[in-house]
Structure formats: structure tokens, C-alpha cells
Design a protein around this motif. Structure first.
Motif, PDB file in Angstrom:
ATOM      1  N   PRO A   1     -31.716 -35.859  -7.817  1.00 32.25           N
ATOM      2  CA  PRO A   1     -32.912 -35.434  -7.080  1.00 32.25           C
ATOM      3  C   PRO A   1     -32.742 -34.018  -6.530  1.00 32.25           C
ATOM      4  CG  PRO A   1     -31.658 -37.060  -5.816  1.00 32.25           C
ATOM      5  CD  PRO A   1     -30.920 -36.866  -7.097  1.00 32.25           C
ATOM      6  N   ILE A   2     -33.809 -33.257  -6.545  1.00 32.49           N
ATOM      7  CA  ILE A   2     -33.801 -31.956  -5.863  1.00 32.49           C
ATOM      8  C   ILE A   2     -34.927 -32.012  -4.833  1.00 32.49           C
ATOM      9  CG2 ILE A   2     -34.070 -29.463  -6.119  1.00 32.49           C
ATOM     10  CD1 ILE A   2     -32.927 -29.649  -8.817  1.00 32.49           C
ATOM     11  N   LEU A   3     -34.549 -31.856  -3.568  1.00 39.54           N
ATOM     12  CA  LEU A   3     -35.545 -32.003  -2.504  1.00 39.54           C
ATOM     13  C   LEU A   3     -36.385 -30.737  -2.381  1.00 39.54           C
ATOM     14  CD1 LEU A   3     -33.302 -33.780   0.158  1.00 39.54           C
ATOM     15  CD2 LEU A   3     -34.948 -34.795  -1.424  1.00 39.54           C
ATOM     16  N   VAL A   4     -37.686 -30.922  -2.258  1.00 36.14           N
ATOM     17  CA  VAL A   4     -38.613 -29.790  -2.134  1.00 36.14           C
ATOM     18  C   VAL A   4     -39.369 -29.956  -0.819  1.00 36.14           C
ATOM     19  CG1 VAL A   4     -40.569 -28.601  -3.200  1.00 36.14           C
ATOM     20  CG2 VAL A   4     -38.885 -29.763  -4.644  1.00 36.14           C
ATOM     21  N   ASP A   5     -39.514 -28.873  -0.078  1.00 35.44           N
ATOM     22  CA  ASP A   5     -40.212 -28.949   1.210  1.00 35.44           C
ATOM     23  C   ASP A   5     -41.698 -29.277   0.981  1.00 35.44           C
ATOM     24  OD1 ASP A   5     -40.287 -28.958   3.930  1.00 35.44           O
ATOM     25  OD2 ASP A   5     -39.972 -26.807   4.198  1.00 35.44           O
ATOM     26  N   VAL A   6     -42.338 -29.741   2.045  1.00 37.90           N
ATOM     27  CA  VAL A   6     -43.781 -30.024   1.966  1.00 37.90           C
ATOM     28  C   VAL A   6     -44.536 -28.895   2.663  1.00 37.90           C
ATOM     29  CG1 VAL A   6     -43.351 -32.508   1.932  1.00 37.90           C
ATOM     30  CG2 VAL A   6     -43.881 -31.396   4.108  1.00 37.90           C
ATOM     31  N   ASP A   7     -45.848 -28.874   2.466  1.00 41.00           N
ATOM     32  CA  ASP A   7     -46.682 -27.909   3.184  1.00 41.00           C
ATOM     33  C   ASP A   7     -47.492 -28.646   4.256  1.00 41.00           C
ATOM     34  OD1 ASP A   7     -48.805 -29.136   1.913  1.00 41.00           O
ATOM     35  OD2 ASP A   7     -48.933 -27.642   0.319  1.00 41.00           O
ATOM     36  N   GLU A   8     -48.502 -27.991   4.790  1.00 39.33           N
ATOM     37  CA  GLU A   8     -49.266 -28.602   5.900  1.00 39.33           C
ATOM     38  C   GLU A   8     -49.942 -29.913   5.532  1.00 39.33           C
ATOM     39  OE1 GLU A   8     -52.053 -26.118   7.814  1.00 39.33           O
ATOM     40  OE2 GLU A   8     -50.482 -25.044   8.904  1.00 39.33           O
ATOM     41  N   SER A   9     -50.186 -30.112   4.229  1.00 39.61           N
ATOM     42  CA  SER A   9     -50.828 -31.361   3.780  1.00 39.61           C
ATOM     43  C   SER A   9     -49.835 -32.522   3.825  1.00 39.61           C
ATOM     44  CB  SER A   9     -51.344 -31.208   2.358  1.00 39.61           C
ATOM     45  OG  SER A   9     -50.249 -31.153   1.451  1.00 39.61           O
TER      46      SER A   9
END
Ligand SMILES: Cc1ncc(COP(=O)(O)O)c(C=O)c1O
Length: 359
Positions: A97-105
Motif C-alpha cells: 500500500p502507498i498512503l495518499v493524503d486526502v483533501d477537504e472532501s
């Protein structure tokens, strides 16, 4: 007033009758025609070619990965804010897995994903809590870059992107039917796809890879991921009420928006096409959030913390990176209010009055 739970399953007399009718019919209980009917109903609603019912959403993600050929050492982008099943299915498949940040949604950030160009084989996009973020843009980018796009739509049956329904976007899309989801059959999951070869793989692995001609001969390796028609009887009855549940969610959101008067929190908005699964409120600090949670608890109102970021889980330490700040902060600021479909107007009124008195 009795304690108000954050969520409860919404089972009514028609559901009970459907299960009673089935169990009284003398059928074999295991997976058969009713499961097929449930698969067809959901497939048609979502406009998909194929639907495969499985025991739960976690297995649905795992089998989606297997069917798409994701295995040892392949790289799968996962949003850092999601329920734990999303990443555990990737680990189960032996992928990285490669973790990706989220945005305001609260969904995977498109900008952050672009930084992984050339480095990933698959993306799992999660329309978290029915919010759709940049899902359609991410799907298009995956298509252009020949990256497998899996949609973990466990929260989002009934919600919509701008152009498609949630559950209709992925090369493979999955749903979950646990008791707090928009429809339930106790446990249960479903995989949706338009690709016949993926479907064939899923059916083989799910049913012992049985030969079509001779029942105890097998074309190859296979396991048992069937459900039961007993569950499907409940699933069909619940699915018939999907529009009612969607309306109820939208009306509850409206009620909260109109009747909570507070300057310590904001109700996180939704787009018009989206259907909330849970109603989330946002605070300026963890201190205020924790105080609010305790205050509601003392007044008999249960809330639920949003998921901690995956990178905050000790056992996932090795997947941490410097680039996950937004999702790591969400836990300090967000709380889910009572969100069940059983909630009455009287309870809603009590919740809003109690919240509005919080200083
Ligand atoms: C976003 C998400 N994905 C996957 C799952 C796993 O579904 P299940 O509990 O049916 O295994 C869940 C369950 O809550 C979920 O919230």
C-alpha cells in the motif's frame, strides 16, 4: 428520553416478513436464486454488467485485487483516511500500500496522487461518507495511465458523482451491507464490474472453481465466498427501500443544518448529488471536540469519532510518510452525530436543542 445511538440497523416488518417467507419456504438456505435476484437488482440500478455477492466488503476488496492481477510487491494507492478494511485487503493480497493524503472532501487528493505517477499499479478510491471528491478525475487519470481503478463504495450506495453513481465508476467497485450501512443484510458485500473476464475469475474463485459439466471436478484453485439466500431475502427487501433511506438521510441532514445553532462547530457540507452516510461536525481543536463528545454522552447522545488516519495505526508504521498531514489532523477535529435511519423527529429535536446549548 432513552439513549440515542450513533447508528442502529433499520429493520421493519416488511424485512421480517421477507426473511420469514424465505425460511418457511423449505429452501436450502444457501446461495441460489434470491442472491441472483439481489445481484441483478443492484447491477441494474448501478448500470453495471456484472455483480458478484460475497460475504463482506473486505473480501470484496480482496477479491477485486486478486481478479485484477494485483499481487506480491505491486503498488496500490490507498487514501490515508478510510476504514481499516481498505488497506488490510491490500496487505492480504501481499501488495504494497502507498498512503495518499486526502483533501477537504475527505477523499483521496488528486494533486497528491499525481506525485505517484509511474510508481503505482492500482488506486483504491473511497467515496468516504458518500462524498465524491475528485473521484471522476482520478478515474480518468487512471484510465489514461493504465492503472487499475477500484472504487471502495462501502459508504456510498445511493450517492452520486457528477456523472455517475457511486458503485458505477470502478474497473471494479465494491459495496458493503453491514448493519450500519445504507442497506444491510447483517453481513455482506458485492463486487461490480463491466469486464467479463474479471467476472469469470470472481465466480471461479468464489465457487471452488467447479467444472460446469461435472460437479466434483475443478478447473483449478478455488475457494468458497458464497453468501446465503437467507441474507439475500433481507438484502432484496432492504434494497427496495433504498430511495426511502436516501430521502431520510437527506432530510436528517437538512434538519441538522436548520436546527443546530452553535459557534463551536460547523456541519460539514455535502454537494447536491451526494448522500451522507453519517453526519459529520467539525471543530477547531481536539479539546473542544472531546468536551463536546463527553457533554453529549452525559446527555444520552452517542457520537462516533471519525477514523484515525491509517498512518496513525502503530502496526502500519512502515507505510508512514511526511506527506499525510491533512488526513492525520482530521481525527482531532471531526465527529459523527447520530446518523441512523431509525432516528425520530423527537430525537432529532432533542439532539439539536442539546447541541445548541453547548458552550
Ligand atoms: C470504507 C469501507 N471499506 C470497506 C469496508 C469493509 O466492509 P465489511 O465490514 O463489509 O467487510 C468498510 C466497513 O465498514 C468500510 O467502511
Amino acid at each position: 428520553m432513552d439513549r440515542i445511538f450513533q447508528v442502529e440497523p433499520s429493520i421493519s416488518s416488511d424485512d421480517i416478513e421477507a426473511v420469514n417467507n424465505y425460511i418457511s419456504s423449505g429452501s436450502w438456505i444457501t446461495e441460489n436464486n434470491l442472491t441472483l435476484e439481489l445481484e441483478n437488482n443492484i447491477r441494474n440500478y448501478l448500470g453495471r454488467e456484472y455483480a458478484v455477492a460475497v460475504p463482506n466488503g473486505t473480501i470484496a476488496i480482496y477479491l477485486s485485487l486478486l481478479s485484477a492481477g494485483i499481487k506480491d510487491g505491486m503498488k496500490v494507492a490507498v487514501p490515508n483516511l478510510t476504514m481499516i478494511a481498505t488497506i488490510n485487503a491490500v496487505l492480504w493480497a501481499n501488495a504494497d500500500p502507498i498512503l495518499v493524503d486526502v483533501d477537504e472532501s475527505l477523499c483521496m487528493s488528486y494533486e497528491k496522487l499525481l506525485e505517484l505517477e509511474g510508481k503505482i499499479d492500482c488506486v483504491i478510491f473511497v467515496p468516504l461518507n458518500g462524498r465524491t471528491g475528485e473521484g471522476e478525475k482520478i478515474q480518468k487519470w487512471c484510465k489514461e495511465n493504465e492503472i487499475i481503478f477500484i472504487e471502495d463504495s462501502a459508504h456510498a450506495l445511493g450517492s452520486n458523482y457528477e456523472l455517475s453513481k457511486c458503485g458505477a465508476l470502478g474497473d471494479l467497485s465494491i459495496l458493503s451491507f453491514t448493519p450500519h450501512k445504507i442497506i444491510t443484510m447483517g453481513q455482506g458485500g458485492m463486487i461490480l464490474t463491466d469486464d467479463e473476464s474479471l467476472y469469470d475469475y470472481l465466480i471461479s474463485i468464489k465457487t471452488f472453481n467447479r467444472s460446469k459439466e461435472k460437479s466434483d471436478w475443478h478447473e483449478g484453485f478455488g475457494l468458497n465466498f458464497k453468501i446465503t439466500d437467507l441474507q439475500a431475502a433481507l438484502g432484496i427487501s432492504q434494497f427496495e427501500k433504498l430511495n426511502f433511506f436516501v430521502e431520510k438521510k437527506l432530510n436528517t441532514l437538512k434538519y441538522y443544518e436548520e436546527n443546530i445553532h452553535s459557534n463551536v462547530l460547523t456541519i460539514k457540507p455535502f454537494k447536491e448529488t451526494e448522500v451522507p452516510w453519517f453526519f459529520d461536525v467539525e471543530f477547531d481543536s481536539k479539546r473542544i471536540k472531546d468536551g463536546f463528545k463527553e457533554y453529549l454522552d452525559k446527555n444520552g447522545i452517542e457520537t462516533r469519532d471519525v477514523y484515525p488516519a491509517l498512518s496513525s495505526q502503530k502496526y502500519l508504521d512502515e507505510y508512514k510518510s511526511d506527506n499525510l498531514e491533512y488526513s492525520e489532523n482530521i481525527y482531532n477535529k471531526l465527529l459523527w452525530l447520530p446518523s441512523g435511519n431509525n432516528i425520530s423527529e423527537e430525537q432529532l429535536s432533542f439532539i439539536c436543542e442539546t447541541i445548541s446549548k453547548f458552550k
